[in-house]
Motif scaffolding. Sequence first.
Motif, PDB file in Angstrom:
ATOM      1  N   PHE A 167     -10.235  41.160   2.454  1.00  0.00           N
ATOM      2  CA  PHE A 167      -8.827  41.245   2.054  1.00  0.00           C
ATOM      3  C   PHE A 167      -7.906  40.728   3.161  1.00  0.00           C
ATOM      4  CE2 PHE A 167      -4.804  43.555   1.624  1.00  0.00           C
ATOM      5  CZ  PHE A 167      -4.472  43.219   0.316  1.00  0.00           C
ATOM      6  N   GLN A 168      -8.238  41.031   4.404  1.00  0.00           N
ATOM      7  CA  GLN A 168      -7.408  40.583   5.520  1.00  0.00           C
ATOM      8  C   GLN A 168      -7.606  39.111   5.837  1.00  0.00           C
ATOM      9  OE1 GLN A 168      -8.330  43.183   8.778  1.00  0.00           O
ATOM     10  NE2 GLN A 168      -7.527  45.022   7.767  1.00  0.00           N
ATOM     11  N   ALA A 169      -8.728  38.534   5.398  1.00  0.00           N
ATOM     12  CA  ALA A 169      -8.992  37.116   5.687  1.00  0.00           C
ATOM     13  C   ALA A 169      -8.029  36.190   4.973  1.00  0.00           C
ATOM     14  CB  ALA A 169     -10.427  36.766   5.298  1.00  0.00           C
ATOM     15  N   ARG A 170      -7.360  36.670   3.925  1.00  0.00           N
ATOM     16  CA  ARG A 170      -6.408  35.821   3.210  1.00  0.00           C
ATOM     17  C   ARG A 170      -5.189  35.495   4.058  1.00  0.00           C
ATOM     18  NH1 ARG A 170      -4.843  38.794  -2.138  1.00  0.00           N
ATOM     19  NH2 ARG A 170      -4.194  40.300  -0.529  1.00  0.00           N
ATOM     20  N   HIS A 171      -4.830  36.398   4.966  1.00  0.00           N
ATOM     21  CA  HIS A 171      -3.644  36.213   5.787  1.00  0.00           C
ATOM     22  C   HIS A 171      -3.982  35.910   7.247  1.00  0.00           C
ATOM     23  CE1 HIS A 171      -1.498  37.908   2.347  1.00  0.00           C
ATOM     24  NE2 HIS A 171      -2.330  38.939   2.388  1.00  0.00           N
ATOM     25  N   ALA A 172      -5.254  35.825   7.570  1.00  0.00           N
ATOM     26  CA  ALA A 172      -5.673  35.577   8.951  1.00  0.00           C
ATOM     27  C   ALA A 172      -6.084  34.117   9.109  1.00  0.00           C
ATOM     28  CB  ALA A 172      -6.824  36.503   9.343  1.00  0.00           C
TER      29      ALA A 172
ATOM     30  N   TRP B 158      -8.592  31.010  10.816  1.00  0.00           N
ATOM     31  CA  TRP B 158     -10.040  30.826  10.794  1.00  0.00           C
ATOM     32  C   TRP B 158     -10.706  31.561  11.960  1.00  0.00           C
ATOM     33  CZ3 TRP B 158     -13.940  29.376   7.866  1.00  0.00           C
ATOM     34  CH2 TRP B 158     -15.154  29.018   8.466  1.00  0.00           C
ATOM     35  N   HIS B 159     -10.064  31.561  13.124  1.00  0.00           N
ATOM     36  CA  HIS B 159     -10.670  32.211  14.285  1.00  0.00           C
ATOM     37  C   HIS B 159     -10.625  33.736  14.159  1.00  0.00           C
ATOM     38  CE1 HIS B 159     -10.939  28.376  16.392  1.00  0.00           C
ATOM     39  NE2 HIS B 159      -9.693  28.128  16.015  1.00  0.00           N
ATOM     40  N   GLU B 160      -9.698  34.270  13.394  1.00  0.00           N
ATOM     41  CA  GLU B 160      -9.581  35.715  13.257  1.00  0.00           C
ATOM     42  C   GLU B 160     -10.444  36.264  12.130  1.00  0.00           C
ATOM     43  OE1 GLU B 160      -5.454  36.330  12.642  1.00  0.00           O
ATOM     44  OE2 GLU B 160      -4.884  35.932  14.732  1.00  0.00           O
ATOM     45  N   ALA B 161     -11.004  35.387  11.280  1.00  0.00           N
ATOM     46  CA  ALA B 161     -11.826  35.856  10.162  1.00  0.00           C
ATOM     47  C   ALA B 161     -13.153  36.406  10.680  1.00  0.00           C
ATOM     48  CB  ALA B 161     -12.074  34.724   9.175  1.00  0.00           C
ATOM     49  N   ALA B 162     -13.767  37.251   9.851  1.00  0.00           N
ATOM     50  CA  ALA B 162     -15.042  37.856  10.228  1.00  0.00           C
ATOM     51  C   ALA B 162     -16.145  36.801  10.250  1.00  0.00           C
ATOM     52  CB  ALA B 162     -15.401  38.975   9.248  1.00  0.00           C
ATOM     53  N   THR B 163     -17.190  37.079  11.020  1.00  0.00           N
ATOM     54  CA  THR B 163     -18.275  36.111  11.175  1.00  0.00           C
ATOM     55  C   THR B 163     -18.996  35.867   9.857  1.00  0.00           C
ATOM     56  OG1 THR B 163     -18.537  36.868  13.462  1.00  0.00           O
ATOM     57  CG2 THR B 163     -20.338  35.582  12.496  1.00  0.00           C
ATOM     58  N   TRP B 164     -19.222  36.931   9.074  1.00  0.00           N
ATOM     59  CA  TRP B 164     -19.958  36.739   7.821  1.00  0.00           C
ATOM     60  C   TRP B 164     -19.137  35.929   6.815  1.00  0.00           C
ATOM     61  CZ3 TRP B 164     -18.269  38.497   3.075  1.00  0.00           C
ATOM     62  CH2 TRP B 164     -17.206  39.405   3.073  1.00  0.00           C
ATOM     63  N   ILE B 165     -17.807  36.010   6.888  1.00  0.00           N
ATOM     64  CA  ILE B 165     -16.966  35.196   6.007  1.00  0.00           C
ATOM     65  C   ILE B 165     -17.064  33.722   6.410  1.00  0.00           C
ATOM     66  CG2 ILE B 165     -14.600  34.779   5.263  1.00  0.00           C
ATOM     67  CD1 ILE B 165     -14.031  37.710   5.573  1.00  0.00           C
ATOM     68  N   LYS B 166     -17.029  33.437   7.698  1.00  0.00           N
ATOM     69  CA  LYS B 166     -17.171  32.058   8.155  1.00  0.00           C
ATOM     70  C   LYS B 166     -18.525  31.492   7.735  1.00  0.00           C
ATOM     71  CE  LYS B 166     -14.326  32.812  12.274  1.00  0.00           C
ATOM     72  NZ  LYS B 166     -14.308  32.785  13.760  1.00  0.00           N
ATOM     73  N   ALA B 167     -19.576  32.287   7.902  1.00  0.00           N
ATOM     74  CA  ALA B 167     -20.907  31.808   7.524  1.00  0.00           C
ATOM     75  C   ALA B 167     -20.992  31.527   6.023  1.00  0.00           C
ATOM     76  CB  ALA B 167     -21.968  32.834   7.933  1.00  0.00           C
ATOM     77  N   ALA B 168     -20.392  32.411   5.214  1.00  0.00           N
ATOM     78  CA  ALA B 168     -20.426  32.205   3.767  1.00  0.00           C
ATOM     79  C   ALA B 168     -19.644  30.954   3.364  1.00  0.00           C
ATOM     80  CB  ALA B 168     -19.861  33.437   3.059  1.00  0.00           C
TER      81      ALA B 168
END
Length: 257
Positions: free
Chosen positions: A58-63, A65-75
């Motif tokens: 949910f927070q990745a929508r407003h963050a 790329w560097h602030e996103a979680a590692t598993w989101i970046k991998a996905a």
Amino acid sequence: MSHNDRQMNGQPRPNTILDQLELPPARKDKQRLAKLRTAWKESWQEGGFLYQRWEEAFQARHASWHEAATWIKAAVLFGGLSLIVMMVAAAGDIADAALKGLSAVPATGAGDGSGLWGTIDHPVRIFLAGQAAHLSVAPAALYAFWQLTGLLGLVGGFFGSAGARIAWVLFGIGSLAMIWSAAPAGGRAAATGLAALMWALASIFALRGLTLRPVVHNHPPQYQFNPAVHLHATLPAPTPAGDDFGDEPDNVRSLQR
């Protein structure tokens, strides 16, 4: 199990691992389902595993790329690479089918070369057919490659690809050379000139936005030089009042401010 086996010296026997193994299968399934429901509810509670993953998504929508979680970046990277692989595979299949379809057209089946397009296309077919006799390739394959190069150069140049524009320029020069070589002697100049005009009109789209004017970038200087001269003068200490010993040389005068 009999009643006597359940008792030992007149007292009920405590539950053991054997008693747990003797549970009916339906009861075991219910216990497993109950454990799964409990684990599912606990994971969605505050601080649970699924709760934390949902908050990160949910927070990745407003963050950034560097602030996103590692598993989101991998996905995201895995999904993007999978999409690129599928697109490349599909593009390869389409190009292969188009090349085979173009190759099925006879290289010398352009009729008598009537019409504007026939005036340009017929000499190219004749030239490629004559050259293919000395090569280990079919004339239809050469003609299909010539068409595919022109199509990719036109479309890629329209979207601003530098490589596609280079291919388009080489395609035009080569086409003019083939037309000049294979066109009838009486109409060679007219056929080549007509091909040059048609290629120039098509270049309006292939070379869209290209300019020959030099691009001048006016950037302010990164470093500014400010010349300055610093003079350091050392002044002698003033003579105390009343100190007149008369021992100074005649050429020394006291400094007055």
